[in-house]
Design a protein around this motif. Structure first.
Motif, PDB file in Angstrom:
ATOM      1  N   GLU A  67       0.519  -1.304   0.157  1.00 16.45           N
ATOM      2  CA  GLU A  67       0.015   0.388   0.187  1.00 16.45           C
ATOM      3  C   GLU A  67       0.905   1.280   0.456  1.00 16.45           C
ATOM      4  OE1 GLU A  67      -2.522  -0.756   3.546  1.00 16.45           O
ATOM      5  OE2 GLU A  67      -3.490  -2.238   2.792  1.00 16.45           O
ATOM      6  N   ASP A  68       1.516   1.433  -0.050  1.00 10.51           N
ATOM      7  CA  ASP A  68       3.162   2.196   0.559  1.00 10.51           C
ATOM      8  C   ASP A  68       4.535   2.335  -1.177  1.00 10.51           C
ATOM      9  OD1 ASP A  68       4.951   4.834   1.160  1.00 10.51           O
ATOM     10  OD2 ASP A  68       4.657   3.848   3.087  1.00 10.51           O
ATOM     11  N   PRO A  69       3.658   2.726  -1.992  1.00  8.56           N
ATOM     12  CA  PRO A  69       5.151   2.725  -3.162  1.00  8.56           C
ATOM     13  C   PRO A  69       5.854   3.499  -3.255  1.00  8.56           C
ATOM     14  CG  PRO A  69       2.920   3.995  -3.281  1.00  8.56           C
ATOM     15  CD  PRO A  69       2.197   3.297  -2.067  1.00  8.56           C
ATOM     16  N   TYR A  70       5.826   5.284  -2.335  1.00  6.71           N
ATOM     17  CA  TYR A  70       6.883   5.766  -2.138  1.00  6.71           C
ATOM     18  C   TYR A  70       8.263   4.785  -1.131  1.00  6.71           C
ATOM     19  CZ  TYR A  70       3.393   8.933  -3.443  1.00  6.71           C
ATOM     20  OH  TYR A  70       2.540   9.613  -4.550  1.00  6.71           O
ATOM     21  N   LEU A  71       7.396   4.170  -0.224  1.00 10.26           N
ATOM     22  CA  LEU A  71       8.425   2.979   0.707  1.00 10.26           C
ATOM     23  C   LEU A  71       8.971   2.196  -0.333  1.00 10.26           C
ATOM     24  CD1 LEU A  71       9.634   2.087   3.667  1.00 10.26           C
ATOM     25  CD2 LEU A  71       7.581   0.597   2.976  1.00 10.26           C
ATOM     26  N   ILE A  72       8.569   1.710  -1.264  1.00  6.58           N
ATOM     27  CA  ILE A  72       9.209   0.617  -2.149  1.00  6.58           C
ATOM     28  C   ILE A  72      10.342   1.534  -2.547  1.00  6.58           C
ATOM     29  CG2 ILE A  72       9.435  -1.017  -4.519  1.00  6.58           C
ATOM     30  CD1 ILE A  72       6.370  -1.963  -2.742  1.00  6.58           C
ATOM     31  N   LEU A  73       9.945   2.427  -3.764  1.00  2.00           N
ATOM     32  CA  LEU A  73      10.723   3.735  -4.340  1.00  2.00           C
ATOM     33  C   LEU A  73      11.992   3.862  -3.391  1.00  2.00           C
ATOM     34  CD1 LEU A  73       8.365   5.370  -6.613  1.00  2.00           C
ATOM     35  CD2 LEU A  73      10.054   3.562  -7.505  1.00  2.00           C
ATOM     36  N   ILE A  74      11.767   4.133  -2.345  1.00  2.00           N
ATOM     37  CA  ILE A  74      13.027   4.748  -1.438  1.00  2.00           C
ATOM     38  C   ILE A  74      14.092   3.763  -1.268  1.00  2.00           C
ATOM     39  CG2 ILE A  74      13.279   5.529   1.063  1.00  2.00           C
ATOM     40  CD1 ILE A  74      10.451   6.737   0.895  1.00  2.00           C
ATOM     41  N   LEU A  75      13.737   2.165  -1.444  1.00  2.00           N
ATOM     42  CA  LEU A  75      13.795   1.165  -1.124  1.00  2.00           C
ATOM     43  C   LEU A  75      14.780   1.096  -2.436  1.00  2.00           C
ATOM     44  CD1 LEU A  75      11.644  -1.044   1.690  1.00  2.00           C
ATOM     45  CD2 LEU A  75      13.695   0.237   2.051  1.00  2.00           C
ATOM     46  N   TYR A  76      14.052   1.167  -3.090  1.00  2.00           N
ATOM     47  CA  TYR A  76      14.998   0.840  -4.578  1.00  2.00           C
ATOM     48  C   TYR A  76      15.978   1.382  -4.656  1.00  2.00           C
ATOM     49  CZ  TYR A  76      14.914   0.501  -9.877  1.00  2.00           C
ATOM     50  OH  TYR A  76      15.957   0.219 -11.185  1.00  2.00           O
ATOM     51  N   PHE A  77      15.894   3.667  -4.770  1.00  2.00           N
ATOM     52  CA  PHE A  77      16.840   4.134  -5.106  1.00  2.00           C
ATOM     53  C   PHE A  77      18.358   3.804  -4.023  1.00  2.00           C
ATOM     54  CE2 PHE A  77      13.329   6.304  -7.184  1.00  2.00           C
ATOM     55  CZ  PHE A  77      14.387   5.904  -8.405  1.00  2.00           C
ATOM     56  N   LEU A  78      17.798   3.281  -2.795  1.00  2.00           N
ATOM     57  CA  LEU A  78      18.882   3.004  -1.944  1.00  2.00           C
ATOM     58  C   LEU A  78      19.760   2.148  -2.244  1.00  2.00           C
ATOM     59  CD1 LEU A  78      16.789   3.595   1.942  1.00  2.00           C
ATOM     60  CD2 LEU A  78      18.583   4.950   1.102  1.00  2.00           C
ATOM     61  N   CYS A  79      18.966   1.218  -2.553  1.00  2.00           N
ATOM     62  CA  CYS A  79      20.188   0.260  -3.000  1.00  2.00           C
ATOM     63  C   CYS A  79      20.956   0.527  -4.227  1.00  2.00           C
ATOM     64  CB  CYS A  79      19.135  -1.322  -4.093  1.00  2.00           C
ATOM     65  SG  CYS A  79      18.366  -2.358  -3.090  1.00  2.00           S
ATOM     66  N   LEU A  80      20.271   1.359  -5.918  1.00  2.00           N
ATOM     67  CA  LEU A  80      21.024   2.058  -6.704  1.00  2.00           C
ATOM     68  C   LEU A  80      22.225   2.741  -6.357  1.00  2.00           C
ATOM     69  CD1 LEU A  80      18.269   2.679  -9.204  1.00  2.00           C
ATOM     70  CD2 LEU A  80      19.495   0.791  -9.189  1.00  2.00           C
ATOM     71  N   ALA A  81      22.064   3.431  -4.843  1.00  2.00           N
ATOM     72  CA  ALA A  81      22.640   4.117  -4.501  1.00  2.00           C
ATOM     73  C   ALA A  81      23.856   3.709  -3.650  1.00  2.00           C
ATOM     74  CB  ALA A  81      22.845   5.141  -3.704  1.00  2.00           C
ATOM     75  N   GLY A  82      23.422   2.559  -3.291  1.00  2.00           N
ATOM     76  CA  GLY A  82      24.149   1.566  -2.770  1.00  2.00           C
ATOM     77  C   GLY A  82      25.069   0.664  -3.744  1.00  2.00           C
ATOM     78  N   LEU A  83      25.257  -0.204  -4.834  1.00  2.00           N
ATOM     79  CA  LEU A  83      25.404  -0.496  -6.187  1.00  2.00           C
ATOM     80  C   LEU A  83      26.260   0.705  -6.633  1.00  2.00           C
ATOM     81  CD1 LEU A  83      21.930  -2.947  -7.714  1.00  2.00           C
ATOM     82  CD2 LEU A  83      24.634  -3.702  -6.252  1.00  2.00           C
TER      83      LEU A  83
END
Length: 359
Positions: A67-83
């Motif tokens: 129900e929270d797409p923004y949470l998923i996008l935040i986690l996704y962009f954190l992963c991209l930053a980590g990579l």
């Protein structure tokens, strides 16, 4: 709280614990030959953290992800930053910048990216499952996978890229992709592979694939895979015993705690040990698939299915590398191989899966 623990899938947890136990015994055995037990001790600590995280996430309401797409996008962009940060802050190990070094510990953001991608793809397709006839959904979902896959490829880590590709295609199939679109997708992927061979793959990656097709250098590039097959063959029915495998103990088997841990297990526990390992993996996948089938909506069904696809692809490629039926591309065996990031990420996914099962 007691009622919550009673509702957990204890068969799945028991199987996961047994797989980790097999891995720990093999890591301990290979540590005997190396005279260094640091990895064994670290894996025990990682195991404790992973179990605790799984239990904590079993209380987490998975519907917050749906129900929270923004949470998923935040986690996704954190992963991209980590990579992306790996190229600037990670040490180069055997020509690869794939791990952050934090004291004596190495952190691999790829393992966490795999789980977040499962969540993202589950969210994306659960909202659009009746529109799978539209090509743009296939392309956009592929774009979400392409960005982290490109960063991983540049490390370079071809094996993890193939795992992400298998995950994406698998979730597409379960989501209901049209046969015509699927065949076009397969054709495009084949063209990408051909172009990658000509323009993208590094020389050592080409050598690994070439040596698999034409094993002409038994003392060179084919050494590791040949020693792995020797180790498996020497195990016989009952194995040579823990701490007694000649290939493992005398250093002939390269990376016996990670890429070739299956060969180390086969050498020291034999066919019976391998059969027991296969049985545990079969039960693990069966329990996961059962939870996917019983899920009452698309998001949990796709998440659990994605986790099953991830585990099956890694198990298949790892064992295939060890048996010599697939080229060596550096894929660990889930829950068994040494690696804190992989262990913690896998148990985190199992924690979310437990919550899905309960709710």
């Amino acid at each position: 709280m007691w009622q919550h623990f009673k509702q957990l899938d204890w068969l799945l947890i028991t199987v996961a614990l047994l797989l980790v136990g097999i891995g720990l015994s093999s890591i301990y055995s290979s540590s005997l030959g190396q005279g260094d037990f640091l990895n064994f001790k670290k894996q025990i600590i990682f195991f404790g953290i992973a179990i605790l995280l799984m239990l904590l996430l079993s209380f987490f309401d998975w519907r917050a992800l749906r129900e929270d797409p923004y949470l998923i996008l935040i986690l996704y962009f954190l992963c991209l930053a980590g990579l992306a940060g790996l190229f600037f802050f990670a040490p180069e190990i055997r020509g690869v910048k794939g791990w952050y070094k934090v004291g004596p510990i190495y952190v691999d953001p790829i393992e966490f990216t795999k789980i977040i991608l499962i969540v993202l793809l589950a969210k994306y397709f659960s909202m659009r499952h009746i529109e799978m006839y539209r090509v743009r959904h296939i392309l956009l979902s592929g774009f979400y996978v392409l960005i982290p896959a490109s960063l991983i490829f540049l490390q370079p880590d071809l094996g993890s890229v193939l795992i992400l590709a298998a995950l994406w295609v698998g979730v597409l199939i379960i989501s209901g992709i049209k046969l015509r679109h699927f065949l076009i997708l397969v054709l495009c992927l084949l063209m990408i592979l051909i172009l990658s061979w000509s323009f993208l793959l590094k020389d050592y990656q080409k050598e690994r694939i070439s040596s698999f097709i034409y094993p002409i250098e038994p003392l060179g590039i084919s050494w590791s895979q040949n020693q792995a097959k020797i180790a498996i063959g020497s195990g016989g029915l009952f194995g040579q015993g823990i701490g007694q495998g000649s290939q493992t103990q005398y250093g002939f088997l390269t990376e016996p705690q990670t890429d070739f841990i299956f060969s180390a297990i086969a050498e020291e526990t034999g066919l019976l040990g391998v059969a027991f390992l296969f049985l545990l993996f079969a039960i693990l996948i069966w329990r996961i698939v059962k939870i996917a089938i019983s899920a009452e909506s698309n998001f949990p069904r796709l998440f659990v299915s994605g986790l099953a696809i991830l585990l099956i692809s890694q198990i298949f490629i790892h064992i295939g590398m060890n048996l010599g039926v697939l080229p060596i591309i550096g894929i660990s065996l889930p829950l068994v191989s040494y690696g804190g990031s992989s262990l913690i990420a896998t148990f985190a996914a199992l924690g979310i899966l437990q919550n899905i099962k309960i709710r």
